[in-house]
Design a protein around this motif. Structure first.
Motif, PDB file in Angstrom:
ATOM      1  N   THR A   1       3.560   9.122  53.665  1.00 50.48           N
ATOM      2  CA  THR A   1       2.644   8.479  54.609  1.00 50.48           C
ATOM      3  C   THR A   1       2.233   7.095  54.109  1.00 50.48           C
ATOM      4  N   SER A   2       2.109   6.963  52.799  1.00 48.94           N
ATOM      5  CA  SER A   2       1.693   5.667  52.247  1.00 48.94           C
ATOM      6  C   SER A   2       2.732   4.575  52.509  1.00 48.94           C
ATOM      7  N   ILE A   3       4.000   4.955  52.566  1.00 50.99           N
ATOM      8  CA  ILE A   3       5.051   3.987  52.885  1.00 50.99           C
ATOM      9  C   ILE A   3       5.016   3.631  54.367  1.00 50.99           C
ATOM     10  N   ASP A   4       4.964   4.688  55.204  1.00 46.34           N
ATOM     11  CA  ASP A   4       4.950   4.456  56.652  1.00 46.34           C
ATOM     12  C   ASP A   4       3.720   3.674  57.082  1.00 46.34           C
TER      13      ASP A   4
ATOM     14  N   ALA B   1      18.150  11.656  49.056  1.00 49.84           N
ATOM     15  CA  ALA B   1      17.210  10.720  49.690  1.00 49.84           C
ATOM     16  C   ALA B   1      17.737   9.282  49.665  1.00 49.84           C
ATOM     17  N   SER B   2      18.434   8.917  48.601  1.00 50.05           N
ATOM     18  CA  SER B   2      18.899   7.531  48.454  1.00 50.05           C
ATOM     19  C   SER B   2      20.259   7.286  49.092  1.00 50.05           C
TER      20      SER B   2
ATOM     21  N   HIS C   1      12.772   9.664  51.882  1.00 50.06           N
ATOM     22  CA  HIS C   1      14.035   8.918  51.982  1.00 50.06           C
ATOM     23  C   HIS C   1      13.843   7.389  51.979  1.00 50.06           C
ATOM     24  N   ASP C   2      12.666   6.933  52.369  1.00 48.17           N
ATOM     25  CA  ASP C   2      12.415   5.485  52.400  1.00 48.17           C
ATOM     26  C   ASP C   2      11.421   5.037  51.340  1.00 48.17           C
ATOM     27  N   TYR C   3      11.204   5.877  50.319  1.00 44.97           N
ATOM     28  CA  TYR C   3      10.138   5.554  49.385  1.00 44.97           C
ATOM     29  C   TYR C   3      10.407   4.260  48.608  1.00 44.97           C
ATOM     30  N   GLY C   4      11.669   3.902  48.470  1.00 47.22           N
ATOM     31  CA  GLY C   4      12.004   2.670  47.760  1.00 47.22           C
ATOM     32  C   GLY C   4      11.479   1.420  48.450  1.00 47.22           C
ATOM     33  N   LYS C   5      11.079   1.533  49.732  1.00 48.27           N
ATOM     34  CA  LYS C   5      10.549   0.379  50.443  1.00 48.27           C
ATOM     35  C   LYS C   5       9.223  -0.099  49.862  1.00 48.27           C
ATOM     36  N   ILE C   6       8.640   0.744  48.946  1.00 50.53           N
ATOM     37  CA  ILE C   6       7.410   0.314  48.285  1.00 50.53           C
ATOM     38  C   ILE C   6       7.654  -0.943  47.462  1.00 50.53           C
TER      39      ILE C   6
END
Length: 650
Positions: free
Chosen positions: A460-463, A557-558, A504-509
């Motif tokens: 949620t923190s990424i989104d 995920a990556s 799956h998109d956590y790297g966007k941090i």
């Protein structure tokens, strides 16, 4: 009732009381056995259970009420003499008559006494072929009463009586109730009736030979022949009688041995079966961490291995206000529905049902006749028990670390076999194991929930960095799980996919907001920066100590931007080099991305999105995964016209 040490220690086996009850039924049929047992604090099922032991206080009260009702002050010794009577059919009789005579039976008293008492030790010394000395010494802290010495004397008498049919002579030289440290008995009995008969036969044979030889000169040959034949006939008759008595005695001994062997074999089977059940329950519990799976397997083991008609496991709900059905066996559909629908309230003080009392008071119940506890039950509880056809039952609390978690109950509806304390003890042990398992499973579930909530917060923190992508990870996760179910993948795999999809998109941090939230198209440099989020996802997630199947999470995920044709990123994987989980997330991510609002474009209509998915099959996305996704959409009525797309894609 005495609350001293003697009343707490269980010293006397139920077989003692069984003999007393058979004696009373035989000699005093008008005496109420129920009144005696109630006064002594004994239950009928405890008396019938060879594995149950009673306290000194219970034995004293049993004797006290028995004397009061029979008005016989010498009844203790008389009951003792009854121990090996034919009518008793007792273990003591079968055990003793398994020997050839009193000598062997008395010699085994030091061992056999341990089967009926833990209060004292027996030492036996042979004096001659027809006498022994027995010394009985109470164990430290044991406070026997004089009537027990009288009862013991009667039992000692009964052993010789069973073999010789005559009471032995007993010289009670020392007695603890005369200030001695031990009770010392000198027992002398008459020889077995077989011995005189053999001696008579042998003596007669010797006399016949002498008479026959001595009468030859005195009688005519014909008279001598008649006389000799008469002696021979008499000797043959005596031999026949002696042999017949020997055979009868031998058959009787063999029959007693057979019965003892059969009982031992039965008890061995019961012990083996109980051990097997405990082992299999332990195995079932060790294999599963989900509470419902554990309880379901325990119920199946009970049904397969134990001789109970029905069984049920109920646990308290989250707020501890009621018991809820969780697993069971043997119930009809009607009774099962009744169990599930009945409210077993734990928060009502007036509730007096057995299940509720067992849970609240952490107390076990063993009832072989529902009428025995009728007065203790509420009208509602009694009506429920009778509506389910319950006759006899055992109910044990499921407890762990002094906390009640639920109840385990079994009952017999058709079987006439009584429930015993050995059943109760076994079920208590199993209930404690179930309790520990439930506690561990709940701890694991709690940690899993904590883990899931942390993962959800991370996603949620990424989104949340962009209001247009808020909820994207959860939507992708929902689609990915739907695809997994359609593909028939295991629950463990689905759980792993759930974690991977959420992250799956956590790297966007590590991608700047200026690029993530840019209005319009990205430059090649900016797009290259966006693409780094896949590798960053792997780098970040690899630092988490995932275990078991979850070790696949970082790679899956990556890899959701990899393509079947090898033109994807971050590693340019091809075909089956791409993990199945990544191929699933790829379809879910692709569909949500093109049907959602973005800074650089409007959302695509559902039919157009499905059409685009079809065009991406085989070179970008996995066709099988796309079909599974379409089936998921169809089952959940999320998109119209799905069947047409499935038919074209298949």
């Amino acid at each position: 009732m005495d609350d001293g040490p003697d009343s707490i220690s269980r010293l006397y086996n139920s077989r003692n009381i069984q003999v007393w009850i058979r004696f009373l039924e035989k000699r005093y049929p008008d005496v109420s056995i129920g009144r005696i047992l109630d006064y002594a604090g004994m239950k009928s099922y405890e008396v019938n259970d060879d594995g149950h032991w009673f306290t000194q206080s219970q034995i004293d009260r049993f004797y006290e009420k028995t004397v009061q009702l029979t008005r016989n002050l010498t009844i203790a010794r008389e009951a003792g003499r009854f121990a090996t009577a034919v009518e008793t059919k007792s273990m003591i009789r079968r055990y003793m008559l398994g020997f050839l005579g009193p000598q062997q039976a008395y010699a085994m008293l030091d061992r056999s006494s341990a089967l009926i008492t833990r209060s004292s030790t027996f030492k036996v010394r042979k004096i001659d072929s027809n006498s022994v000395e027995i010394v009985v010494t109470p164990l430290p802290g044991v406070m026997e009463k004089p009537y027990q010495c009288e009862n013991r004397t009667g039992i000692i008498e009964s052993i010789a009586l069973a073999f010789t049919h005559h009471l032995p002579k007993i010289d009670h030289r020392e007695c603890i109730f005369r200030g001695d440290k031990s009770c010392r008995y000198l027992i002398r009995w008459e020889a077995n009736s077989l011995v005189p008969l053999r001696m008579l036969r042998n003596s007669f044979a010797a006399a016949a030979i002498l008479l026959g030889a001595g009468s030859l000169p005195l009688l005519s040959f014909s008279n001598w022949l008649i006389f000799s034949l008469s002696l021979l006939s008499s000797n043959l008759l005596l031999s026949f009688l002696a042999k017949n008595r020997e055979n009868h005695h031998m058959m009787k001994t063999l029959d007693e041995l057979r019965q003892s062997t059969e009982e031992l074999a039965l008890q061995t089977r019961i012990n083996y079966n109980n051990t097997t059940v405990s082992h299999e329950v332990g195995e079932a519990i060790s294999k599963y961490t989900n509470i419902d799976e554990v309880l379901s397997n325990v119920a199946q083991i009970f049904e397969k291995l134990l001789n109970y008609d029905r069984g049920v496991i109920m646990l308290s709900n989250e707020d501890g206000s009621r018991l809820e059905f969780r697993a069971g066996f043997g119930y009809s559909r009607e009774h099962l529905a009744l169990l599930k629908d009945t409210m077993f309230h734990l928060d009502k003080k007036g509730s007096r049902g057995v299940f509720v009392l067992s849970y609240r008071e952490r107390r076990s119940f063993l009832v072989n006749d529902l009428n025995e506890i009728e007065k203790d039950l509420s009208a509602r509880s009694l009506a429920f028990a009778r509506s389910t056809g319950t006759r006899s039952f055992i109910c044990c609390p499921i407890v762990c670390e002094e906390e009640s978690l639920g109840i385990l109950a079994v009952d017999n509806v058709q079987s006439k076999q009584p429930l015993l304390s050995s059943d109760l003890n076994m079920l208590r042990g199993i209930a404690s194991v179930i309790g520990m398992s439930i506690k561990n499973a709940r701890l694991i579930e709690s940690r899993e929930e904590q883990f899931k909530s942390i993962i959800k917060v991370l996603a949620t923190s990424i989104d949340a960095r962009d209001n247009l992508t808020a909820g994207h990870s959860e939507k992708v996760t929902e689609y990915a799980l739907g695809i997994s179910r359609e593909l028939g993948l295991s629950k463990d795999f689905q759980e792993m996919i759930r974690i991977a999809a959420l992250l799956h998109d956590y790297g966007k941090i590590g991608v700047p907001d200026s690029i993530l939230k840019k209005q319009g198209e990205l430059s090649p440099v900016e797009y290259a920066e966006i693409k780094t989020h896949a590798a960053k996802t792997h780098a970040i997630l690899s630092q988490i100590a995932f275990d078991g199947i979850y070790t696949q999470v970082p790679k899956i995920a990556s890899s959701h931007h990899e393509r079947l044709d090898g033109k994807g990123y971050p590693n340019g994987l091809k075909g089956n080099e791409i993990p199945l989980g990544a191929r699933i997330i790829a379809v879910a991510d692709f569909y949500d991305a093109i049907t959602s609002q973005r800074h650089y474009r409007q959302p695509m209509l559902a039919d157009d999105a499905l059409e685009l998915l079809m065009r991406e099959a085989d070179h970008h996305l996995d066709r099988r995964v796309i079909i599974a996704f379409f089936l998921y959409l169809q089952k959940n009525d999320l998109v119209q016209h799905v069947p047409d797309f499935i038919e074209r894609l298949a």
